[in-house]
Scaffold this motif. Structure first.
Motif, short mmCIF file in Angstrom:
data_model
loop_
_atom_site.label_atom_id
_atom_site.label_comp_id
_atom_site.label_asym_id
_atom_site.label_seq_id
_atom_site.Cartn_x
_atom_site.Cartn_y
_atom_site.Cartn_z
N ASN A 193 -18.46 16.18 -7.02
CA ASN A 193 -18.69 15.72 -5.64
C ASN A 193 -20.21 15.54 -5.55
O ASN A 193 -20.94 16.44 -5.18
CB ASN A 193 -18.18 16.74 -4.63
CG ASN A 193 -16.67 16.93 -4.78
OD1 ASN A 193 -15.94 15.99 -5.05
ND2 ASN A 193 -16.20 18.16 -4.64
N LYS B 117 -16.51 10.92 -10.24
CA LYS B 117 -15.31 11.13 -9.43
C LYS B 117 -15.35 10.07 -8.35
O LYS B 117 -16.26 10.06 -7.52
CB LYS B 117 -15.34 12.53 -8.82
CG LYS B 117 -14.27 12.80 -7.77
CD LYS B 117 -14.32 14.26 -7.29
CE LYS B 117 -13.31 14.53 -6.20
NZ LYS B 117 -13.34 15.94 -5.75
N PHE C 129 -8.54 12.17 -11.66
CA PHE C 129 -8.08 13.01 -10.55
C PHE C 129 -8.21 12.22 -9.25
O PHE C 129 -9.15 12.37 -8.49
CB PHE C 129 -8.93 14.28 -10.51
CG PHE C 129 -8.56 15.24 -9.42
CD1 PHE C 129 -7.34 15.87 -9.43
CD2 PHE C 129 -9.45 15.52 -8.39
CE1 PHE C 129 -7.00 16.77 -8.44
CE2 PHE C 129 -9.12 16.41 -7.38
CZ PHE C 129 -7.89 17.03 -7.41
N ASP D 23 -3.27 20.02 -9.79
CA ASP D 23 -4.66 20.45 -9.66
C ASP D 23 -4.89 21.85 -10.22
O ASP D 23 -5.03 22.80 -9.44
CB ASP D 23 -5.05 20.43 -8.18
CG ASP D 23 -6.54 20.51 -8.00
OD1 ASP D 23 -7.24 20.66 -9.01
OD2 ASP D 23 -7.00 20.42 -6.85
N PHE D 24 -4.97 22.01 -11.52
CA PHE D 24 -5.36 23.30 -12.10
C PHE D 24 -4.54 24.47 -11.57
O PHE D 24 -5.06 25.57 -11.35
CB PHE D 24 -6.83 23.59 -11.85
CG PHE D 24 -7.79 22.61 -12.46
CD1 PHE D 24 -7.61 22.15 -13.75
CD2 PHE D 24 -8.90 22.18 -11.74
CE1 PHE D 24 -8.52 21.26 -14.32
CE2 PHE D 24 -9.82 21.29 -12.30
CZ PHE D 24 -9.63 20.84 -13.59
N GLU E 208 -10.36 28.95 -10.16
CA GLU E 208 -10.14 28.62 -8.76
C GLU E 208 -8.76 29.05 -8.27
O GLU E 208 -8.63 29.61 -7.19
CB GLU E 208 -10.31 27.10 -8.58
CG GLU E 208 -10.00 26.63 -7.17
CD GLU E 208 -10.19 25.13 -6.99
OE1 GLU E 208 -10.61 24.45 -7.95
OE2 GLU E 208 -9.91 24.64 -5.88
N TYR E 209 -7.75 28.78 -9.05
CA TYR E 209 -6.38 29.09 -8.63
C TYR E 209 -5.82 30.26 -9.42
O TYR E 209 -4.62 30.52 -9.38
CB TYR E 209 -5.48 27.86 -8.84
CG TYR E 209 -5.92 26.64 -8.06
CD1 TYR E 209 -5.55 26.48 -6.72
CD2 TYR E 209 -6.71 25.65 -8.64
CE1 TYR E 209 -5.95 25.36 -6.00
CE2 TYR E 209 -7.11 24.53 -7.94
CZ TYR E 209 -6.72 24.39 -6.61
OH TYR E 209 -7.12 23.28 -5.89
C1 BDP Z 1 -10.06 20.80 -6.71
C2 BDP Z 1 -11.12 21.62 -6.06
C3 BDP Z 1 -12.22 20.79 -5.47
C4 BDP Z 1 -12.74 19.81 -6.52
C5 BDP Z 1 -11.58 18.99 -7.05
C6 BDP Z 1 -11.98 18.08 -8.19
O1 BDP Z 1 -10.53 22.39 -5.04
O2 BDP Z 1 -13.22 21.65 -5.03
O3 BDP Z 1 -13.71 18.99 -6.00
O4 BDP Z 1 -10.60 19.86 -7.58
O5 BDP Z 1 -11.59 18.36 -9.31
O6 BDP Z 1 -9.28 21.67 -7.47
O7 BDP Z 1 -12.63 17.07 -7.97
#
Ligand code: BDP
Length: 696
Positions: free
Chosen positions: A207, A284, A323, A362-363, A390-391
């Motif tokens: 980001n 991204k 993604f 997402d992960f 994160e998860y």
């Molecule tokens: C998600 C995250 C977010 C990331 C996004 C990504 O929560 O903070 O910006 O992936 O991979 O899992 O771009």
């Protein structure tokens, strides 16, 4: 021991025989030439020798004479290598190394030889590793080379030093004091990465902030690139697609606009004037609010190719993330990346790599492999793993990720060929112009031990090893890390190994068993939130578990979203049958009645409850195993992990209780007799607020 030294904590050698062998070699080190990487090797040998032998290495000025240990590249050693030996080493390719005994004019030397200086550095690290793990044998030959070209860490670090999804303190990049002040930590960071073969790093958050592309920041980045170069590490940056507007004074970022094209060309030229071996950009775009080519009616290939063209004359890579998903599209989020990228297959420039997360959502704690692997055959795909948890328990939980990554890499894709796996897809270049890539979202921060949780270091370590060789077995990686981190006691190693190897399955059990996914707390993603609803549907839990009085799970078969059709027919067919699909993915693809019969004869509801309960029991077992190691591990690290495991057990109970009470409020079924009954009531768990949960 605060963990700062990571796996490079060279302990004094106890074994007298090993000590004699190593001392003998370090008493006569000869370098075949001079370069910055050899300076790095010298420093590492000095550090290792001081710690392991309590003496400095002795450098020999003459190739023959007193020298014992020869260090150099294949070219530099060509006069002492037979043609066959040269051929064998050459075959290892860039970054490959060979180490072993070398007989020359009747005398045996020990040689560490790379195809390039960085390969030599990798050989030296591998040699030091073998000494620490007591596997060094001076008469055997070891050779190795990476199976993947670009082995990369992705930092999600912001310019203000916050770290998106970072749980180990602030960003280690001290932008404010760069370029003038160089934190010694940068060197230790580079050493650690080089010791694993990691050769690329993207410094900034996906980001992205366009400011990183301004001249002032380039000067700062240059300092890091110069420091990392001798370690074989190239620097990449994230490029904000709208940078032409933010820092270029343009009104558009349309990738086909000549002014925009000019902006990126000039930016790239400027970048290479500071950093001649700059790696490239990571982007991204059109995902979660990030700008991208869609704003101008252009597709991902048009966006990526424009940047790739700017980089190509300099040898740079453009890494474009897959993604992408939008809540404005009425389509299962699981399917969206394939829908976008399959039609573009073959339309990307040779210096573009599409970086794909291991799974389609997402992960999550466990995901089936992303269907893009196998579905596109003319576009280079790279793997993106998330090392930061994160998860998976963030900084409070011990969850060793190698088994999860191994599961993904070894998954059969059946495309492009029957024997293809995710690993083979990632390792195979489309043609000789393409580079292969494995990236991992870094878990590193300013905490003294780098990763917040001591065992987070194991995830960094395992990531590096798997990026080098995606076919590796996670058990072998575990053994090695334990020895490097806690020493060579086999009893201790076997206990810690069990904890580590079972930790991922345990976490899946107490968080999201049987294919459940995306049921965590909103936004910070800390703790359970199966009740999360409202707002953007694809960011809620209800969208994913779809529990109602009749059943639970996301129907992704042909009667539902049909995401399964994005996999090879062999997979789609097997997995579309709830009685054949591996149960770990059951509710990922099927919506099933609560009384559906599992393989062990239990009803689905009883099975879910038992998995949650088992996860808690496993977490408690880990805690007990660790407690049994008291006195065998230094008090500082012991206490650190002991405290965190206590939190982990509480969090496992919290996940189990919250999820089971919530699902029960929907199905009104009794809990099976054999499980420990959740404490508290659902309202209590729903009322918990976490204003201080690690931020986003
Ligand atoms: C998600 C995250 C977010 C990331 C996004 C990504 O929560 O903070 O910006 O992936 O991979 O899992 O771009």
């Amino acid at each position: 021991n605060d963990g700062y030294k990571l796996w490079l904590d060279y302990q004094p050698i106890q074994d007298p025989e090993l000590k004699t062998q190593v001392k003998n070699l370090l008493d006569g080190v000869f370098f075949y030439g001079e370069n910055d990487t050899y300076q790095v090797i010298k420093k590492e040998l000095e550090l290792a020798s001081e710690n392991m032998l309590d003496q400095s290495p002795i450098y020999s000025q003459e190739r023959l004479g007193n020298s014992k240990l020869w260090i150099g590249t294949r070219d530099q050693l060509s006069q002492v290598l037979s043609l066959t030996q040269q051929g064998e080493i050459r075959e290892l390719g860039a970054d490959g190394y060979w180490r072993g005994p070398l007989v020359f004019e009747g005398k045996t030397y020990y040689a560490i030889i790379g195809n390039n200086p960085v390969g030599t550095l990798y050989g030296v690290f591998n040699w030091l590793n073998s000494i620490q793990t007591k596997t060094f044998n001076s008469s055997s030959i070891i050779s190795d080379s990476p199976k993947v070209k670009v082995r990369m860490l992705n930092h999600w670090d912001n310019l203000d030093r916050t770290v998106e999804r970072g749980y180990a303190g602030a960003s280690i990049w001290d932008w404010h004091r760069l370029p003038g002040y160089v934190d010694p930590r940068y060197i230790d960071y580079a050493r650690a990465n080089a010791s694993l073969g990691i050769n690329a790093v993207s410094l900034t958050n996906v980001n992205a902030n366009a400011l990183i592309l301004t001249t002032d920041f380039m000067k700062k980045v240059k300092v890091l690139a110069d420091l990392f170069r001798p370690y074989g590490i190239k620097v990449f940056l994230t490029a904000r697609f709208s940078a032409p507007i933010q820092i270029g004074g343009l009104k558009t970022a349309d990738p086909l606009d000549p002014e925009v094209i000019k902006f990126w060309k000039e930016k790239t030229v400027e970048m290479y004037s500071f950093i001649p071996d700059f790696g490239g950009f990571l982007v991204k775009a059109n995902s979660e609010g990030q700008p991208g080519p869609h704003e101008y009616g252009r597709n991902h290939a048009e966006g990526a190719n424009m940047l790739a063209d700017a980089l190509a004359p300099h040898g740079g890579l453009l890494i474009w993330r897959a993604f992408v998903y939008s809540h404005e599209v009425d389509e299962d989020r699981h399917k969206q990346a394939n829908l976008e990228f399959e039609p573009l297959d073959g339309k990307f420039r040779d210096n573009v790599i599409i970086q794909v997360k291991n799974g389609a959502i997402d992960f999550q704690p466990r995901e089936p492999f992303h269907p893009l692997f196998g579905a596109v055959n003319h576009t280079q795909l790279g793997m993106e793993f998330q090392i930061t948890q994160e998860y998976l328990g963030q900084a409070t939980q011990l969850v060793f990720l190698a088994p999860m990554w191994e599961e993904v890499l070894k998954s059969k894709t059946f495309q492009p060929s029957q024997s293809s796996t995710v690993a083979s897809v990632v390792e195979t270049p489309i043609n000789e112009n393409h580079k292969t890539l494995i990236a991992g979202v870094s878990n590193i921060g300013t905490d003294r031990n780098w990763t917040g949780h001591l065992f987070g270091q194991a995830n960094w370590y395992a990531f590096g090893k798997l990026a080098w060789d995606p076919e590796l077995d996670s058990k072998a990686i575990t053994d090695e890390w334990i020895k490097l981190t806690f020493g060579n006691s086999s009893e201790l190693a076997s206990k810690i190994e069990t904890m580590m190897l079972e930790s991922h399955e345990a976490a899946v059990d107490y968080m999201t068993p049987l294919g459940l996914h995306h049921i965590m707390g909103r936004s910070h993603h800390y703790g359970p939130g199966p009740w999360v609803t409202g707002g953007r549907a694809d960011w809620t839990s209800l969208y994913y578990h779809r529990a109602d009085s009749l059943g639970i799970g996301f129907d992704r078969t042909s009667s539902g979203s049909d995401a399964l059709a994005q996999y090879a027919p062999e997979i789609a067919q097997e997995w579309s049958d709830p009685n054949q699909i591996p149960e770990k993915f059951l509710l990922w693809f099927h919506h099933l009645p609560w009384d559906f019969k599992l393989k062990n004869g239990m009803t689905l509801w009883d099975g879910i409850a038992n998995h949650y309960d088992l996860g808690v029991k496993k977490a408690r077992e880990m805690q007990q195993t660790w407690a049994s190691l008291k006195g065998e591990i230094d008090p500082e690290r012991f206490h650190h992990v002991e405290q965190l495991l206590a939190i982990q057990v509480e969090e496992a109970e919290w996940w189990r209780n919250a999820c089971l009470l919530y699902f029960q409020s929907i199905n009104h079924l009794p809990f099976p007799d054999n499980i420990e009954k959740p404490e508290g009531d659902l309202e209590y768990y729903k009322s918990l607020r976490f204003p201080n949960a690690p931020g986003i």
